[in-house]
Design a protein around this motif. Structure first.
Motif, mmCIF file in Angstrom:
data_model
loop_
_atom_site.group_PDB
_atom_site.id
_atom_site.type_symbol
_atom_site.label_atom_id
_atom_site.label_comp_id
_atom_site.label_asym_id
_atom_site.label_seq_id
_atom_site.Cartn_x
_atom_site.Cartn_y
_atom_site.Cartn_z
ATOM 1 N N VAL A 166 0.847 -1.194 0.000
ATOM 2 C CA VAL A 166 0.000 0.000 0.000
ATOM 3 C C VAL A 166 0.885 1.247 0.000
ATOM 4 O O VAL A 166 2.078 1.187 0.277
ATOM 5 C CB VAL A 166 -0.944 0.018 1.222
ATOM 6 N N GLY A 167 0.262 2.383 -0.298
ATOM 7 C CA GLY A 167 0.986 3.646 -0.343
ATOM 8 C C GLY A 167 0.930 4.417 0.953
ATOM 9 O O GLY A 167 0.222 4.030 1.898
ATOM 10 N N PRO A 168 1.647 5.530 1.043
ATOM 11 C CA PRO A 168 1.694 6.311 2.281
ATOM 12 C C PRO A 168 0.346 6.878 2.696
ATOM 13 O O PRO A 168 0.070 7.017 3.890
ATOM 14 C CB PRO A 168 2.698 7.425 1.961
ATOM 15 N N GLU A 169 -0.521 7.189 1.724
ATOM 16 C CA GLU A 169 -1.831 7.741 2.079
ATOM 17 C C GLU A 169 -2.698 6.693 2.790
ATOM 18 O O GLU A 169 -3.496 7.028 3.678
ATOM 19 C CB GLU A 169 -2.549 8.277 0.830
ATOM 20 N N PHE A 170 -2.511 5.432 2.412
ATOM 21 C CA PHE A 170 -3.223 4.331 3.079
ATOM 22 C C PHE A 170 -2.743 4.227 4.523
ATOM 23 O O PHE A 170 -3.542 4.145 5.457
ATOM 24 C CB PHE A 170 -2.960 3.034 2.314
ATOM 25 N N PHE A 171 -1.442 4.212 4.698
ATOM 26 C CA PHE A 171 -0.841 4.164 6.039
ATOM 27 C C PHE A 171 -1.348 5.309 6.908
ATOM 28 O O PHE A 171 -1.748 5.117 8.060
ATOM 29 C CB PHE A 171 0.678 4.211 5.907
ATOM 30 N N ALA A 173 -4.093 7.051 6.603
ATOM 31 C CA ALA A 173 -5.521 6.948 6.883
ATOM 32 C C ALA A 173 -5.778 6.140 8.151
ATOM 33 O O ALA A 173 -6.722 6.412 8.896
ATOM 34 C CB ALA A 173 -6.246 6.318 5.694
ATOM 35 N N PHE A 174 -4.929 5.142 8.389
ATOM 36 C CA PHE A 174 -5.061 4.334 9.596
ATOM 37 C C PHE A 174 -4.417 5.009 10.797
ATOM 38 O O PHE A 174 -5.033 5.160 11.853
ATOM 39 C CB PHE A 174 -4.438 2.950 9.375
ATOM 40 N N THR A 175 -3.175 5.406 10.636
ATOM 41 C CA THR A 175 -2.429 5.903 11.795
ATOM 42 C C THR A 175 -2.888 7.277 12.257
ATOM 43 O O THR A 175 -2.743 7.611 13.430
ATOM 44 C CB THR A 175 -0.926 5.931 11.493
ATOM 45 N N ASP A 176 -3.472 8.077 11.370
ATOM 46 C CA ASP A 176 -4.031 9.355 11.807
ATOM 47 C C ASP A 176 -5.229 9.133 12.713
ATOM 48 O O ASP A 176 -5.466 9.893 13.653
ATOM 49 C CB ASP A 176 -4.452 10.210 10.597
ATOM 50 N N ASP A 177 -5.995 8.077 12.434
ATOM 51 C CA ASP A 177 -7.148 7.744 13.271
ATOM 52 C C ASP A 177 -6.727 7.083 14.577
ATOM 53 O O ASP A 177 -7.319 7.331 15.626
ATOM 54 C CB ASP A 177 -8.100 6.801 12.523
ATOM 55 N N ASP A 178 -5.727 6.222 14.503
ATOM 56 C CA ASP A 178 -5.289 5.471 15.679
ATOM 57 C C ASP A 178 -3.808 5.122 15.520
ATOM 58 O O ASP A 178 -3.465 4.211 14.756
ATOM 59 C CB ASP A 178 -6.121 4.205 15.847
ATOM 60 N N PRO A 179 -2.920 5.796 16.225
ATOM 61 C CA PRO A 179 -1.484 5.524 16.109
ATOM 62 C C PRO A 179 -1.114 4.074 16.407
ATOM 63 O O PRO A 179 -0.085 3.586 15.923
ATOM 64 C CB PRO A 179 -0.860 6.479 17.127
ATOM 65 N N GLY A 188 8.088 -1.543 2.985
ATOM 66 C CA GLY A 188 8.223 -2.186 1.691
ATOM 67 C C GLY A 188 9.277 -1.457 0.871
ATOM 68 O O GLY A 188 10.184 -0.831 1.425
ATOM 69 N N LYS A 189 9.170 -1.490 -0.434
ATOM 70 C CA LYS A 189 10.118 -0.819 -1.310
ATOM 71 C C LYS A 189 9.803 0.675 -1.390
ATOM 72 O O LYS A 189 8.638 1.058 -1.490
ATOM 73 C CB LYS A 189 10.073 -1.434 -2.700
ATOM 74 N N ALA A 190 10.832 1.491 -1.346
ATOM 75 C CA ALA A 190 10.683 2.958 -1.449
ATOM 76 C C ALA A 190 9.683 3.436 -0.403
ATOM 77 O O ALA A 190 9.872 3.167 0.781
ATOM 78 C CB ALA A 190 10.279 3.339 -2.871
ATOM 79 N N ASP A 191 8.621 4.117 -0.837
ATOM 80 C CA ASP A 191 7.653 4.631 0.129
ATOM 81 C C ASP A 191 6.493 3.669 0.352
ATOM 82 O O ASP A 191 5.513 4.012 1.004
ATOM 83 C CB ASP A 191 7.105 5.992 -0.325
ATOM 84 N N ARG A 192 6.608 2.464 -0.187
ATOM 85 C CA ARG A 192 5.534 1.478 -0.032
ATOM 86 C C ARG A 192 5.564 0.862 1.364
ATOM 87 O O ARG A 192 6.607 0.756 2.009
ATOM 88 C CB ARG A 192 5.659 0.356 -1.061
ATOM 89 N N MET A 193 4.366 0.434 1.814
ATOM 90 C CA MET A 193 4.226 -0.278 3.086
ATOM 91 C C MET A 193 3.489 -1.583 2.833
ATOM 92 O O MET A 193 2.792 -1.738 1.816
ATOM 93 C CB MET A 193 3.430 0.575 4.092
ATOM 94 N N LEU A 194 3.649 -2.524 3.743
ATOM 95 C CA LEU A 194 2.953 -3.808 3.666
ATOM 96 C C LEU A 194 1.959 -3.885 4.821
ATOM 97 O O LEU A 194 2.344 -3.787 5.988
ATOM 98 C CB LEU A 194 3.946 -4.966 3.725
ATOM 99 N N PHE A 195 0.680 -4.049 4.473
ATOM 100 C CA PHE A 195 -0.392 -4.025 5.469
ATOM 101 C C PHE A 195 -0.820 -5.434 5.848
ATOM 102 O O PHE A 195 -1.052 -6.285 4.980
ATOM 103 C CB PHE A 195 -1.591 -3.253 4.926
#
Length: 250
Positions: A166-171, A173-179, A188-195
């Motif tokens: 997933v991308g940073p905006e996905f990350f 969306a979750f962490t802004d609501d609940d750290p 993940g690679k570059a700015d990617r994350m694995l959810f």
């Protein structure tokens, strides 16, 4: 080929997470495609769904489903439905009604309070889980007489963290609501994350006070011979994809 039906000892009512094996579909849908919303031949999908109904010991019209829209909405089912209302979970205390959920990477979650005779089924992608479909299913089961501490919830085959980039905006969306949700992301690679969708679902269920929660630990993306996967299909550039079915009945 015989149907392949995954089950969990945590759920005593009859249930099954069906794989794609044993179906009549061919081509990109090869196997047990139960998605009426797919572009597969309608008569072939009907054959597949009838095989599922037979395996669950119910008439085809008692294999109940909803028009899934990634919502937190739950439907109380008492019998066959003439139309499929928009919702993403169902509950029932009616014997002989089989609740069915369609997925192709999202979480299929089956619930049961065997002592109260109440069951549920939910479709939980990231959006539905984040917006509370799992907790709403527990609330609806309690309204029918279930006790939260007696409910077992089992997450079936879904996409695993290793395959869910997933991308940073996905990350955010979750962490802004609940750290606290940072724990469900890995680099993940570059700015990617694995959810980690299944771990997130388990966390939400356990935080809600469910008596038992588990994941079958099957990844839809990584086992193409057993499971359909929206993300795998997208990566392959295919035009459509099949839908897996998960069912529970009293």
């Amino acid at each position: 080929m015989m149907l392949e039906i995954l089950t969990s000892p945590a759920l005593s009512p009859q249930h099954g997470f069906f794989t794609r094996k044993g179906g009549a579909s061919s081509g990109i849908f090869a196997g047990l495609n139960c998605g009426t919303g797919s572009s597969d031949q309608a008569d072939i999908v009907a054959i597949n769904r009838n095989r599922v109904a037979e395996a669950m010991g119910v008439p085809l019209d008692h294999l109940v489903g909803v028009h899934q829209v990634h919502s937190p909405d739950v439907l109380h089912v008492t019998g066959p439905l003439s139309i499929r209302p928009q919702a993403d979970a169902m509950v029932t205390a009616t014997p002989g009604v089989a609740l069915s959920i369609l997925t192709a990477d999202c979480e299929p979650v089956l619930f049961a309070d065997a002592s109260a005779g109440v069951i549920g089924a939910a479709h939980a992608g990231w959006r539905g889980a984040k917006n509370g479909v799992l907790e709403a299913t527990l609330d609806a089961m309690e309204a029918l007489g279930a006790r939260r501490e007696n409910i077992a919830a089992v997450i079936g085959p879904c996409i695993s963290q290793a395959a869910y980039e997933v991308g940073p905006e996905f990350f955010e969306a979750f962490t802004d609501d609940d750290p606290e949700t940072r724990r469900f992301f890995a680099n993940g690679k570059a700015d990617r994350m694995l959810f980690d969708l299944p771990s997130y679902g388990l966390w939400r269920l356990r935080a809600a006070g469910v008596g038992h929660a588990e994941w079958t630990r099957h990844c839809t993306f990584s086992e193409p011979e057993r499971f359909y996967s929206f993300r795998r299909t997208t990566h392959a550039g295919e035009a459509d994809y099949g839908r897996l079915i998960s069912v529970i009945r009293l």
